[in-house]
Design an enzyme around this catalytic site. Structure first.
Site, PDB file in Angstrom:
ATOM      1  N   CYS A 171      -3.954  -6.651  -3.313  1.00  0.00           N
ATOM      2  CA  CYS A 171      -2.686  -6.685  -4.049  1.00  0.00           C
ATOM      3  C   CYS A 171      -1.503  -6.670  -3.091  1.00  0.00           C
ATOM      4  O   CYS A 171      -0.512  -7.366  -3.298  1.00  0.00           O
ATOM      5  CB  CYS A 171      -2.602  -5.486  -4.995  1.00  0.00           C
ATOM      6  SG  CYS A 171      -4.081  -5.271  -5.991  1.00  0.00           S
TER       7      CYS A 171
HETATM    8  C1  BEZ Z   1      -7.701  -4.548  -3.638  1.00  0.00           C
HETATM    9  O1  BEZ Z   1      -6.591  -4.904  -3.996  1.00  0.00           O
HETATM   10  O2  BEZ Z   1      -8.220  -5.026  -2.639  1.00  0.00           O
HETATM   11  C2  BEZ Z   1      -8.422  -3.477  -4.407  1.00  0.00           C
HETATM   12  C3  BEZ Z   1      -7.972  -3.126  -5.673  1.00  0.00           C
HETATM   13  C4  BEZ Z   1      -8.653  -2.137  -6.358  1.00  0.00           C
HETATM   14  C5  BEZ Z   1      -9.745  -1.521  -5.803  1.00  0.00           C
HETATM   15  C6  BEZ Z   1     -10.158  -1.873  -4.553  1.00  0.00           C
HETATM   16  C7  BEZ Z   1      -9.505  -2.855  -3.839  1.00  0.00           C
END
Ligand code: BEZ
Length: 157
Positions: A48
């Protein structure tokens, strides 16, 4: 799960702006507007922060030039966290929207239980919404990223 052609459900969100805490409703955010909404499992999480949100920051002007009134980044987090994440990412052209209790995410069937990671969270997706009605919806398969990117949504506009 919500689908193309469906109207977004009524919900009340939180957003921390320079004017203070606001609680816009679905109608406030979507009525008579074209909106790109993308949702993430969590503020400050790796994909994100490194790809999803930055892509929309970089392409915000191009997306808006296609007639989009607002770009919304939604997460099941609180508005303070969303504001801090947006500020860190220079997301001043975006609305950093908190679905704090997950009620909107639950109502559209696009959430998931992440257990000890963070409880109930949003799946990763993006949609184009015209006057409250979903015209495009791209939901990412688990642990992938691309379908909901800014580049993909720009191509769909
Ligand atoms: C990520 O954005 O990489 C992510 C989001 C939620 C849990 C684990 C990783």
């Amino acid at each position: 799960m919500i689908n193309v052609g469906d109207k977004l459900p009524e919900a009340t969100f939180s957003v921390l702006t320079y004017e203070g805490m606001e609680n816009p409703t679905t109608a406030d955010l979507f009525a008579n507007k074209t909106v790109v909404l993308f949702a993430v499992p969590g503020a400050f999480t790796p994909t994100c922060s490194e790809s999803h949100l930055p892509g929309y920051v970089v392409l915000a002007d191009q997306i808006k030039a296609k007639g989009v009134d607002s770009i919304i980044c939604l997460s099941v987090n609180d508005a303070f966290v969303m504001q801090a994440w947006g500020e860190m990412q220079n997301a001043n052209e975006l609305i950093m929207l908190a679905d704090g209790d997950g009620s909107f995410t639950k109502a559209i069937g696009l959430g998931k239980e992440t257990g000890s990671f963070g409880g109930y969270r949003s799946s990763r997706y993006a949609m184009i919404v015209k006057d409250g009605v979903v015209t495009h919806l791209n939901v990412e398969p688990e642990k992938t990223f691309g379908e909901s990117s800014a580049e993909t949504m720009l191509e769909l506009l």
